[in-house]
Design an enzyme around this catalytic site. Structure first.
Site, PDB file in Angstrom:
ATOM      1  N   ASP A  86       9.440 -16.126  35.506  1.00  0.00           N
ATOM      2  CA  ASP A  86      10.359 -15.778  34.417  1.00  0.00           C
ATOM      3  C   ASP A  86      10.618 -14.265  34.446  1.00  0.00           C
ATOM      4  OD1 ASP A  86      11.796 -16.347  32.088  1.00  0.00           O
ATOM      5  OD2 ASP A  86      10.059 -16.018  30.783  1.00  0.00           O
ATOM      6  N   HIS A  87      11.865 -13.868  34.413  1.00  0.00           N
ATOM      7  CA  HIS A  87      12.238 -12.442  34.357  1.00  0.00           C
ATOM      8  C   HIS A  87      11.596 -11.589  35.439  1.00  0.00           C
ATOM      9  CE1 HIS A  87      14.411 -12.748  30.530  1.00  0.00           C
ATOM     10  NE2 HIS A  87      13.436 -13.551  30.127  1.00  0.00           N
ATOM     11  N   GLU A 138      20.911 -13.718  36.075  1.00  0.00           N
ATOM     12  CA  GLU A 138      21.425 -13.548  34.706  1.00  0.00           C
ATOM     13  C   GLU A 138      22.627 -12.632  34.668  1.00  0.00           C
ATOM     14  OE1 GLU A 138      18.507 -12.941  31.667  1.00  0.00           O
ATOM     15  OE2 GLU A 138      19.965 -12.151  30.234  1.00  0.00           O
ATOM     16  N   HIS A 183      15.193 -12.459  22.535  1.00  0.00           N
ATOM     17  CA  HIS A 183      13.760 -12.758  22.670  1.00  0.00           C
ATOM     18  C   HIS A 183      12.986 -12.383  21.407  1.00  0.00           C
ATOM     19  CE1 HIS A 183      14.773 -12.430  27.073  1.00  0.00           C
ATOM     20  NE2 HIS A 183      14.101 -13.560  27.037  1.00  0.00           N
ATOM     21  N   GLY A 184      11.881 -13.049  21.208  1.00  0.00           N
ATOM     22  CA  GLY A 184      10.958 -12.650  20.149  1.00  0.00           C
ATOM     23  C   GLY A 184      11.219 -13.308  18.806  1.00  0.00           C
ATOM     24  N   GLY A 216      15.517 -16.899  25.030  1.00  0.00           N
ATOM     25  CA  GLY A 216      15.394 -16.531  23.616  1.00  0.00           C
ATOM     26  C   GLY A 216      15.764 -17.681  22.707  1.00  0.00           C
ATOM     27  N   ALA A 217      15.330 -18.885  23.078  1.00  0.00           N
ATOM     28  CA  ALA A 217      15.816 -20.094  22.388  1.00  0.00           C
ATOM     29  C   ALA A 217      14.781 -20.705  21.438  1.00  0.00           C
ATOM     30  CB  ALA A 217      16.252 -21.126  23.426  1.00  0.00           C
ATOM     31  N   SER A 218      13.754 -19.950  21.088  1.00  0.00           N
ATOM     32  CA  SER A 218      12.778 -20.498  20.130  1.00  0.00           C
ATOM     33  C   SER A 218      13.460 -20.740  18.792  1.00  0.00           C
ATOM     34  CB  SER A 218      11.615 -19.507  19.944  1.00  0.00           C
ATOM     35  OG  SER A 218      10.661 -19.673  20.968  1.00  0.00           O
ATOM     36  N   ASP A 260       9.052 -19.460  24.272  1.00  0.00           N
ATOM     37  CA  ASP A 260       7.749 -18.801  24.332  1.00  0.00           C
ATOM     38  C   ASP A 260       7.235 -18.519  22.919  1.00  0.00           C
ATOM     39  OD1 ASP A 260       5.515 -17.293  24.853  1.00  0.00           O
ATOM     40  OD2 ASP A 260       6.482 -15.813  26.094  1.00  0.00           O
TER      41      ASP A 260
HETATM   42  P1  13P Z   1      11.668 -16.833  22.878  1.00  0.00           P
HETATM   43  O1  13P Z   1      11.159 -15.467  22.558  1.00  0.00           O
HETATM   44  O2  13P Z   1      12.826 -17.206  22.007  1.00  0.00           O
HETATM   45  O3  13P Z   1      10.625 -17.876  22.855  1.00  0.00           O
HETATM   46  O4  13P Z   1      12.277 -16.781  24.365  1.00  0.00           O
HETATM   47  C1  13P Z   1      11.465 -16.966  25.472  1.00  0.00           C
HETATM   48  C2  13P Z   1      12.176 -16.668  26.745  1.00  0.00           C
HETATM   49  O5  13P Z   1      13.373 -16.519  26.835  1.00  0.00           O
HETATM   50  C3  13P Z   1      11.340 -16.581  27.946  1.00  0.00           C
HETATM   51  O6  13P Z   1      12.097 -16.264  29.077  1.00  0.00           O
HETATM   52  O1  G3H Z   2      11.097 -13.701  28.033  1.00  0.00           O
HETATM   53  C1  G3H Z   2       9.983 -13.203  27.973  1.00  0.00           C
HETATM   54  C2  G3H Z   2       8.806 -14.024  27.666  1.00  0.00           C
HETATM   55  O2  G3H Z   2       8.724 -14.282  26.305  1.00  0.00           O
HETATM   56  C3  G3H Z   2       7.551 -13.440  28.240  1.00  0.00           C
HETATM   57  O3  G3H Z   2       7.081 -12.341  27.562  1.00  0.00           O
HETATM   58  O4  G3H Z   2       6.246 -10.572  29.174  1.00  0.00           O
HETATM   59  O5  G3H Z   2       5.248 -10.840  26.889  1.00  0.00           O
HETATM   60  O6  G3H Z   2       4.821 -12.554  28.666  1.00  0.00           O
HETATM   61  P1  G3H Z   2       5.780 -11.531  28.110  1.00  0.00           P
HETATM   62 ZN    ZN Z   3      13.676 -14.892  28.605  1.00  0.00          ZN
END
Ligand code: 13P
Ligand code: G3H
Ligand code: ZN
Length: 313
Positions: A86-87, A138, A183-184, A216-218, A260
């Site tokens: 991821d990222h 992205e 995110h977050g 960022g879909a939480s 996440d």
């Molecule tokens: P959230 O912070 O919305 O859970 O997003 C997680 C995410 O995009 C991880 O790549």
């Molecule tokens: O998109 C990012 C994820 O929420 C991961 O975050 O680098 O704190 O593990 P992290």
């Molecule tokens: Zn992400």
């Protein structure tokens, strides 16, 4: 090592099936044994495909040998569990994850000038495809109140007029887009804020065969915030993306949904609750077992009520 050596699934296949089937595959982040077990349990309970997402910082936190050992240790008989970086922020980290045995990698060049994003994305794709590994890239920067890098909110959204060329030039397998998520915990100023479905529709029309990814879909379940605050926490004004909006996004080609923060909230609420209720508790297994249960239950809920991916082989 190759991902098939670990019995891991091909992310591209999971997402192509999802695009055809009109559902989404969740990418749930993990960072320790308990979160990994919780996510895998949710996949087994729902008999559904799942992507195990590892950020660069999670990789550093676990250490690559331990990470690959615990992933090796999970049951994958159903062939529906993929491992995804991821990222990834450099060509090097993406190559490294591919060599470790990841099913797919994300190169996140969203903060780079377009030309640079295309140049590095293309190199990641070349290396990945040589190893039969798929790639997420992205376009656009996640908008929202947490985004400090962009001055204008509108400039953050993905430009639908450039996606076709970007996919063609880079050869990317999936594309992460920005339509108003972030995110977050602090995604929305109010729970009713809407995503830019107009932009999503235009993108899906331009690249109808490319699985689209929503970061960022939480949905930030308020019950976890309440529990955290009841037992000593202090989280305020945290709102996520409403499940109905996520379902609508899935109907418009969003095929991979990244979550996440919801798991972090589930985990933390369980730990706070367990420790507050039992002042004598000191065996970490008491509260970690509860944490695992809460994360599993939340992932199952999201698979069944948002992703629509339960019982899809
Ligand atoms: P959230 O912070 O919305 O859970 O997003 C997680 C995410 O995009 C991880 O790549
Ligand atoms: O998109 C990012 C994820 O929420 C991961 O975050 O680098 O704190 O593990 P992290
Ligand atoms: Zn992400």
């Amino acid at each position: 090592m190759h991902f098939t050596d670990f019995g891991l699934a091909d992310t591209k296949k999971l997402l192509k099936n999802a695009l055809r089937g009109g559902y989404a595959v969740p990418a749930f982040n993990f960072y320790n044994m308990e979160t990994l077990q919780a996510i895998v349990d949710a996949s087994n309970i729902t008999q559904s495909p799942i992507i195990l997402a590892v950020s660069e910082s999670a990789l550093a936190y676990m250490g690559e040998d331990i990470l690959m050992a615990i992933v090796d240790g999970i049951e994958k008989k159903r062939g529906q569990i993929a491992l995804h970086l991821d990222h990834g922020h450099s060509l090097e980290i993406c190559k490294h994850a591919i060599d470790l045995g990841f099913s797919s990698v994300m190169f996140d060049g969203s903060g780079l000038p377009l030309k640079e994003n295309i140049k590095i994305s293309k190199k990641v794709v070349e290396y990945a495809h040589k190893h039969n590994v798929s790639v997420e890239t992205e376009l656009g920067v996640l908008a929202g109140i947490e985004d400090k890098n962009t001055k204008s909110k509108n400039n953050s959204y993905t430009d639908p007029t450039i996606v076709k060329n970007f996919v063609k030039e880079t050869g990317t397998d999936f594309l992460a887009i920005a339509i108003g998520t972030s995110h977050g915990l602090y995604k929305r100023t109010k729970p009713t804020d809407k995503l830019r479905f107009d932009i999503l529709e235009q993108i899906a029309t331009e690249i109808p065969t490319t699985p689209l990814v929503l970061h960022g879909a939480s949905n930030i379940p308020q019950k976890f915030i309440k529990t955290i605050n009841k037992f000593g926490g202090n989280i305020k004004n945290a709102f996520g993306i409403a499940p109905a909006q996520l379902r609508h996004a899935i109907s418009l080609h969003i095929t991979k949904i990244n979550v996440d923060s919801d798991s972090r909230l589930a985990f933390t609420s369980a730990v706070r609750e367990t420790l507050a209720k039992d002042k004598n508790a000191f065996d970490p297994r008491t509260y970690l077992t509860k944490a695992r249960e809460y994360v599993t239950k939340n992932c199952v809920d999201e698979i069944q009520n948002i992703m629509g991916s339960g019982y899809k082989i």
